[in-house]
Design an enzyme around this catalytic site. Structure first.
Site, PDB file in Angstrom:
ATOM      1  N   CYS A   1      31.212 -45.059  -8.392  1.00 13.74           N
ATOM      2  CA  CYS A   1      30.288 -45.720  -9.327  1.00 13.74           C
ATOM      3  C   CYS A   1      30.027 -47.183  -8.969  1.00 13.74           C
ATOM      4  O   CYS A   1      28.879 -47.619  -8.867  1.00 13.74           O
ATOM      5  CB  CYS A   1      30.795 -45.584 -10.759  1.00 13.74           C
ATOM      6  SG  CYS A   1      32.268 -46.543 -11.167  1.00 13.74           S
TER       7      CYS A   1
ATOM      8  N   HIS B   1      23.631 -43.418 -11.828  1.00 17.56           N
ATOM      9  CA  HIS B   1      25.039 -43.698 -11.574  1.00 17.56           C
ATOM     10  C   HIS B   1      25.648 -42.589 -10.730  1.00 17.56           C
ATOM     11  O   HIS B   1      25.048 -41.519 -10.540  1.00 17.56           O
ATOM     12  CB  HIS B   1      25.816 -43.876 -12.888  1.00 17.56           C
ATOM     13  CG  HIS B   1      26.031 -42.599 -13.663  1.00 17.56           C
ATOM     14  ND1 HIS B   1      27.191 -42.329 -14.352  1.00 17.56           N
ATOM     15  CD2 HIS B   1      25.230 -41.515 -13.861  1.00 17.56           C
ATOM     16  CE1 HIS B   1      27.106 -41.151 -14.942  1.00 17.56           C
ATOM     17  NE2 HIS B   1      25.921 -40.643 -14.663  1.00 17.56           N
TER      18      HIS B   1
ATOM     19  N   HIS C   1      33.729 -47.677 -15.606  1.00 19.42           N
ATOM     20  CA  HIS C   1      32.563 -47.008 -15.037  1.00 19.42           C
ATOM     21  C   HIS C   1      31.345 -47.931 -15.154  1.00 19.42           C
ATOM     22  O   HIS C   1      31.220 -48.695 -16.110  1.00 19.42           O
ATOM     23  CB  HIS C   1      32.277 -45.688 -15.749  1.00 19.42           C
ATOM     24  CG  HIS C   1      31.261 -44.844 -15.047  1.00 19.42           C
ATOM     25  ND1 HIS C   1      31.560 -44.092 -13.927  1.00 19.42           N
ATOM     26  CD2 HIS C   1      29.930 -44.652 -15.276  1.00 19.42           C
ATOM     27  CE1 HIS C   1      30.480 -43.471 -13.513  1.00 19.42           C
ATOM     28  NE2 HIS C   1      29.471 -43.801 -14.312  1.00 19.42           N
TER      29      HIS C   1
END
Length: 358
Positions: A273, A333, A321
């Site tokens: 990520c 993402h 994240h």
């Protein structure tokens, strides 16, 4: 005379065997559910598997960010160690040259015989010339003394560099051990997730993948169809992004839809990520930190209502994240190993905050 009898052996078919058989039968009944109360755990439902797998992926991603941070620090420590060793080598070379010079001076003194100055004055044919020479020798002695001082200083500097190198080496070994711990945690979580997924049928796994973003082919198709699927068109970011660098980062992220998730990867063909966000802005000439923990402080914090394409959006209370906002309440993402780079709604995960790269 009384009769003597040996005690008779008990038959194997008697009470002992019957008791053993009874115990064994009872155990078997308990194990098989014969008595109607089985103890075997039922297989988890696909929904339960999804919950457990999502949790494992989240924990693995948290460990991945720690791994990325440790990797960054290990790389920096290795670079500092290399620089210290290079500087120590250069100073050692200069020290060796200075030592050779001092050795030449010492050899010259030895060859001159080291006569007492008063005797040399008495034997000299030209006292005035001798006195001029003696003054030169005294100056040479001063230079030699200065050379010795320089050598001593160089020795101290080299020892300090070696000491600093030892500290950096210890730091590097600590970081490497930390990397191993995080790597073990990550692989353990991912292996556990794979074992859970293996309990599902192929059809159940396909449905689960569809629930988390579909196949790579579908996601790649979305990159070209854009707004036809209700997603912001890739080109639209250029008019709404706060600056050209943010627009370029969004365009890069669109170009990577369908790329696989690989923990620790920063492109060009696979990402985690924070690696995707880093690569997107790197393509725009902006250097971002490696981890989510640092990326959230890499710009100006903005509220959710202020979001513009190119803003970094963060999730979970631990800031584990990150995605790249593209507008219309959506982001691009790299989710986890079960789903490649894709477009997703912000509400897919617990929202934690946003940062605008300036």
């Amino acid at each position: 005379m009384a009769a003597h009898r040996k005690p008779g052996r008990r038959s194997l078919g008697g009470h002992t065997v019957r008791t053993a058989a009874t115990i064994a039968f009872a155990g078997a009944a308990g194990a098989t559910g014969f008595d109607g109360t089985g103890h075997a755990e039922p297989n988890p439902t696909p929904a339960q598997v999804k919950v457990k797998v999502d949790k494992l992926y989240q924990e693995a991603e948290a460990a991945t960010e720690k791994y990325n941070g440790a990797q960054e620090k290990a790389t920096a420590a290795e670079q500092r160690l290399t620089a210290l060793r290079d500087e120590a080598a250069r100073k050692t070379a200069r020290l060796n040259t200075a030592r050779e010079s001092l050795g030449s001076m010492a050899a010259a003194e030895y060859r001159s015989g080291g006569l007492d100055p008063a005797m040399q004055l008495a034997l000299s044919d030209d006292p005035d010339e001798y006195l001029d020479g003696a003054a030169f020798a005294e100056r040479a002695g001063d230079r030699q003394s200065a050379a010795v001082s320089r050598v001593r200083k160089q020795l101290r500097e080299i020892e300090q560099l070696r000491g600093a190198a030892r500290v950096e080496l210890t730091s590097l070994k600590t970081r490497q051990a930390e990397l191993q711990r995080h790597r073990k945690t990550i692989t353990g979580k991912l292996d556990a997730a794979r074992r859970l997924l293996s309990q599902l049928t192929a059809q159940e796994r396909a449905r689960l993948e569809a629930d988390t973003g579909g196949t790579a082919g579908t996601r790649a198709s979305r990159a070209s169809t854009g707004a036809r699927d209700g997603l912001p068109a890739p080109g639209s970011a250029t008019t709404t992004a706060p600056h050209s660098r943010a627009a370029a980062a969004v365009s890069y992220a669109y170009s990577k839809l369908g790329s696989p998730y690989v923990w620790g990867a920063t492109g060009p063909n696979a990402f985690d990520c924070s690696g995707l966000v880093l690569a997107a802005y790197r393509s725009a000439g902006v250097s971002l930190p490696r981890t989510t923990y640092a990326q959230i402080d890499a710009g100006r914090r903005v509220s959710r209502s202020e979001l513009l394409p190119g803003d970094l959006v963060f999730f979970y209370s631990g800031i584990t994240h990150v995605g790249l906002y593209i507008g219309d309440g959506k982001m691009i993402h790299a989710p986890n190993p079960s789903a490649p780079v894709r477009v997703a709604p912000l509400d897919e995960m617990p929202y934690a905050g946003a940062t605008r790269v300036v």
